[in-house]
Design a protein around this motif. Structure first.
Motif, short mmCIF file in Angstrom:
data_model
loop_
_atom_site.label_atom_id
_atom_site.label_comp_id
_atom_site.label_asym_id
_atom_site.label_seq_id
_atom_site.Cartn_x
_atom_site.Cartn_y
_atom_site.Cartn_z
N ARG A 30 0.83 -1.21 0.00
CA ARG A 30 0.00 0.00 0.00
C ARG A 30 0.87 1.26 0.00
NH1 ARG A 30 -4.34 -0.40 4.58
NH2 ARG A 30 -2.51 -1.19 5.66
N GLU A 51 -6.69 -4.73 12.73
CA GLU A 51 -6.01 -3.65 12.01
C GLU A 51 -5.08 -4.29 11.01
OE1 GLU A 51 -7.79 -1.53 14.83
OE2 GLU A 51 -6.55 -3.26 15.14
N SER A 52 -4.93 -3.63 9.93
CA SER A 52 -4.04 -4.22 8.96
C SER A 52 -2.63 -3.75 9.18
CB SER A 52 -4.48 -3.87 7.56
OG SER A 52 -4.48 -2.49 7.44
N GLU A 53 -2.46 -2.79 10.04
CA GLU A 53 -1.09 -2.41 10.29
C GLU A 53 -1.00 -1.50 11.49
OE1 GLU A 53 0.89 0.47 7.59
OE2 GLU A 53 -1.14 0.51 6.90
N GLU A 54 0.18 -1.38 11.98
CA GLU A 54 0.41 -0.50 13.10
C GLU A 54 0.35 0.94 12.61
OE1 GLU A 54 1.51 -4.24 14.11
OE2 GLU A 54 2.63 -3.16 12.67
N ALA A 55 -0.15 1.79 13.46
CA ALA A 55 -0.19 3.19 13.09
C ALA A 55 1.18 3.76 12.74
CB ALA A 55 -0.83 3.99 14.21
N TRP A 61 -6.73 4.20 6.39
CA TRP A 61 -5.59 3.34 6.06
C TRP A 61 -5.23 2.45 7.25
CZ3 TRP A 61 -1.30 4.99 2.31
CH2 TRP A 61 -0.25 4.09 2.32
#
Lengths: 688, 212
Positions: free
Chosen positions: A127, A681-685, A627
């Motif tokens: 992404r 969540e698809s990812e850490e902030a 995102w």
């Protein structure tokens, strides 16, 4: 809740078999075909193609700007353009060609090829990869809208302060330049972090750094150059923007500012920039020459280490752009010396390429012609470059057409010839058909002739004393003849670029009546040719284990008992051809596009009205939030028959509906199992 | 991260840790490596800003801004305390990481919130300081010294603020039960960023406030 069963993935034909996500606030798009898929894709190959297409569009824009300049200069006392328009044109020609054409074409090749050459399914952060492309495109569009909003930047592509201050350049042009390139800089920076991580971390089993294809090596060095050079440009542009927009004093000489500050910051970025434009082309040539010479590359470690050396030394020679700016004799001597040294690793490369061809069974297909074109043209550019390292000569040559000739031989004759070779070489891999050889040869010879007719005479013009960046010249200096020649050459180059475009469409039409091109049309050496052409979305059915350099070639050829190298298999036999069953790929996403759309809006707001900036910031925050909380790749989520959707994107209403219900489901789940390891969540902030 | 997996996911596969389950070439996860690489780039950003400040730091009007020498507005004891507060936040960050690695979520939440509060205190101090300087006549456009000073420290302040947002995000994730100790690496990565910002402040504080 993770599902262990294997699923087929979306077929290249467009058959949609991927499950939909059911958790999270927003359904991820899954379309793999149609125009929407291009807006949401996170596939490194599609992103690479988009990079290439956008860069070719900007190439044509920049080329038209160049033609206008050449028309103006064709004859003495030209009146075709005003001085003001001329300033804008040469500024935008340089800026467009460097930031919106050559760098993105390098990024296009890097994006498409790096994962394939190292045996990875995709880049490390797909992404963020999409974000990079959109950010570059937004920056480019934002910059070019300046033409319609009061005038383009007019300070040269280097925009030396204080000449680029408000007093000398009162239109908004240079603000567009600052902000547009800062936006495009996000693209370079994110791309650099992404690709460095990819190369360092995601190589196929057995692929040590010294078994890595040379293009990937050169692209890696390029990404490091970007990583360390782009922030310095950003600093310079922030300072200039502060001066122009908020009356700071960084380049205000009356307040005691140092006019050399800009030049130092700019060239600490600008010189590595030169190498980061040329190194991908070096990598491409290093792939093409061995294939068409049917010999391994001569001195692989030398090619690699000279690339690394160029990368390091590129940061140590910036002040040779400033010999005439009064930096003092000691600095001049030091930078003169370091600049001469940097010719050494470059020369090593040229000798290696020559030695690769030496004694080879050469095939002169179009990619090979362009590769040889690079070697010869770049050598000429390199030699005239050495004359600039000699400070006394440089003070005579600087700001004349001799310099213009030099850097066009390096960047056009070097980078662009390499890229054209790369287009012809990898076109079958990317699109599944070969470009026509006849048109390709026409393309090459017109480019070679047009290029030399245009830029060769500029050496003479420069030595005669014709200044660059001056919009016209008087008759009687002896400039007229060679200027006319150069202008004719420029139109031959335009014809050549046109023939490339014709070739693309002609060959595509013709390809339908030809047999499929197969995975290995050139009898190549590196593992990207092990996958079918065009490359399927999942890349490799099975990630190959690499045991040596030129792994693919060694699978096709072996020594027999007499020590003679014989072909033991065809490329088709060794290549992979499965449908990628069980391969998991990341889902597309809207959010990279949403986030980047905010950048130009914020930019316009800074230039015109503050409320627009607020709108942009809100879009940015929404985009980042979306995102970060986007559900993970849908593949691991359970799905029932009623979850099956067709290719359509959810409408806004559907989406918000989905958001509501999904959020609610989420919360109940949380309540049931508060410490659940289920990560939705698809990812850490922080790293997003 | 929407990473690609090399093989079909196994049971217990964590979509947030795509590469975590599978060996990367270096053994360092993609996320952590990317943060290291990014911080390398940040070094150049602050390098450029600090160089600019060093070039311009002595170029203030005759007699200084307020007649007290060139950077006479600085209140060094005040800034020393706020610097100390920021440096202490690195300690609490380490304690937070250690807590989540022990799966002690209560302690983790305490420490991560403390870190964010210490960071916010530092930012509040900076806001106070800027306001005070402005009142004493040192505006952003006053001189090249002031432009360089506000840009350098302002950029650092923005970085601290971004760090605070990350810390608060971790806190919220933890409250919502989304931050299992198997995902302690997320904390570690935020910690890398946070320590980097602190280290840069040591440099800036020394160069801006302490070097005469």
């Amino acid at each position: 809740m993770a599902i262990t069963e294997e699923r087929p993935l979306a077929l290249p034909s467009g058959g949609q078999v991927r499950p939909e996500p059911v958790l999270g606030v927003f359904r991820r798009p899954t379309t793999t075909t149609g125009w929407r898929s291009w807006l949401t894709t996170v596939d490194h190959k599609k992103i690479g193609i988009m990079y290439g297409a956008a860069a070719l569009f900007f190439l044509i824009v920049g080329g038209i700007e160049a033609l206008l300049i050449r028309i103006q200069l064709a004859a003495p006392n030209g009146t075709f353009l005003s001085a003001d328009a001329y300033n804008q044109l040469f500024t935008m020609h340089g800026t467009t060609m460097i930031f919106l054409t050559v760098m993105p074409i390098g990024a296009a090749f890097a994006n498409y090829l790096i994962p394939l050459q190292i045996g990875a399914r995709d880049v490390a952060f797909p992404r963020i990869n999409a974000f990079s492309f959109w950010s570059f495109l937004m920056g480019g569009i934002f910059l070019n809208t300046s033409w319609f909003l009061g005038g383009a930047p007019d300070g040269g592509w280097f925009n030396y302060a204080p000449n680029s201050g408000v007093i000398f350049s009162p239109t908004n042009g240079i603000d567009f330049w600052n902000l547009g390139l800062i936006i495009a800089g996000f693209a370079s920076l994110a791309g650099a972090v992404n690709l460095i991580t990819t190369v360092i971390n995601m190589r196929a089993p057995g692929m040590s750094l010294m078994k890595m294809p040379i293009f990937t090596w050169m692209a890696l060095v390029t990404q490091f150059l970007l990583l360390f050079a782009i922030p310095v440009l950003t600093v310079a542009q922030v300072l200039l923007a502060m001066d122009r927009l908020y009356d700071a004093n960084f380049f205000n000489v009356e307040a005691g500012a140092d006019p050399l500050l800009w030049q130092h910051l700019f060239w600490i970025f600008g010189h590595p920039e030169v190498y980061l434009m040329i190194l991908p082309a070096f990598g491409i040539v290093s792939e093409i020459l061995p294939v068409f010479s049917r010999k391994p590359i001569f001195g692989y470690p030398f090619i690699v280490f000279s690339g690394i050396a160029i990368g390091f030394m590129g940061f140590g020679v910036w002040a040779h752009h400033m010999f005439s700016a009064g930096i003092g004799p000691l600095s001049v001597a030091a930078f003169s010396l370091s600049t001469m040294f940097i010719a050494v690793p470059t020369g090593v490369k040229i000798l290696n390429w020559t030695a690769t061809m030496w004694g080879g069974k050469l095939r002169f297909d179009t990619p090979m012609l362009f590769a040889i074109g690079l070697v010869t043209m770049f050598t000429i550019g390199g030699l005239s470059g050495v004359t600039h390292a000699v400070a006394p000569a440089d003070t005579q040559q600087t700001d004349t057409y001799y310099i213009v000739a030099h850097f066009h031989y390096v960047l056009f004759g070097g980078a662009f010839f390499g890229f054209m070779g790369g287009f012809y070489y990898w076109w079958p891999k990317v699109f599944g058909y070969r470009l026509s050889e006849a048109w390709g040869k026409f393309n090459f010879w017109t480019l070679l002739i047009g290029f030399n007719v245009t830029f060769g005479p500029m050496h003479i013009l420069g030595l005669q004393g014709m200044s660059r960046r001056v919009y016209t010249y008087d008759s009687g200096y002896g400039f007229s003849f060679w200027n006319m020649v150069a202008t004719i050459g420029a139109f031959i180059i335009a014809l050549s670029v046109l023939s490339f475009v014709i070739n693309v469409f002609y060959s595509k039409k013709k390809a339908s009546s030809l047999p499929p091109v197969g995975p290995d049309p050139w009898d190549s050496r590196t593992i990207e040719w092990m996958v079918p052409s065009p490359t399927p979305e999942h890349n490799f059915d099975e990630v190959p284990t690499v045991t040596q350099l030129d792994e693919f070639w060694h699978r096709k050829y072996a020594e027999d008992d007499d020590g003679r190298v014989r072909r033991v298999a065809t490329g088709e036999e060794v290549a992979q051809s499965g449908d990628g069953t069980g391969v998991h790929l990341p889902s597309p996403s809207y959010w990279p596009l949403v986030v980047t759309v905010s950048f130009p809006i914020i930019g316009y707001g800074l230039l015109y009205t503050l409320w627009l900036t607020l709108v942009g910031v809100i879009i940015l925050l929404v985009g980042l939030y979306g995102w970060v909380i986007e559900p993970p790749d849908d593949i691991d989520q359970p799905h029932g028959p009623d979850d099956d959707h067709d290719d359509d994107e959810p409408t806004a209403a559907e989406a918000s509906d989905q958001a509501g219900t999904d959020g609610a489901e989420d919360d109940t789940e949380e309540a049931d199992d508060a410490t659940s390891d289920e990560a939705t969540e698809s990812e850490e902030a922080p790293v997003g | 991260m929407a990473d690609t997996t090399l093989t079909a996911p196994e049971a217990g596969y964590d979509p947030d840790h795509h590469m975590g389950e599978h060996a990367t070439t270096t053994g360092i996860s993609n996320n952590k490596l990317a943060m290291w690489v990014f911080l390398g780039s940040e070094c150049m950003l602050f390098g450029g800003l600090i160089s600019t400040y060093l070039l311009y730091k002595d170029r203030v009007p005759e007699g200084g801004i307020t007649g007290r020498g060139e950077n006479g507005v600085f209140d060094i004891p005040f800034t020393s305390i706020s610097s100390f507060v920021l440096l202490m936040s690195s300690l609490t960050m380490v304690l937070a990481l250690s807590a989540i690695q022990r799966a002690d979520h209560r302690a983790f939440r305490t420490w991560v919130l403390t870190t964010a509060l210490l960071g916010s205190t530092f930012i509040a101090g900076q806001v106070y300081e800027f306001t005070a300087f402005y009142r004493e006549g040192l505006g952003f456009t006053t001189s090249i010294f002031s432009s360089a000073f506000y840009t350098l420290t302002g950029f650092h302040g923005v970085h601290v603020t971004v760090g605070i947002v990350m810390l608060l995000s971790l806190f919220v994730l933890s409250i919502r039960g989304r931050l299992a100790s198997s995902r302690a690496e997320a904390v570690e990565i935020v910690g890398l960023y946070w320590h980097f910002v602190d280290i840069v402040w040591i440099l800036i504080f020394t160069i801006v406030y302490l070097i005469p």
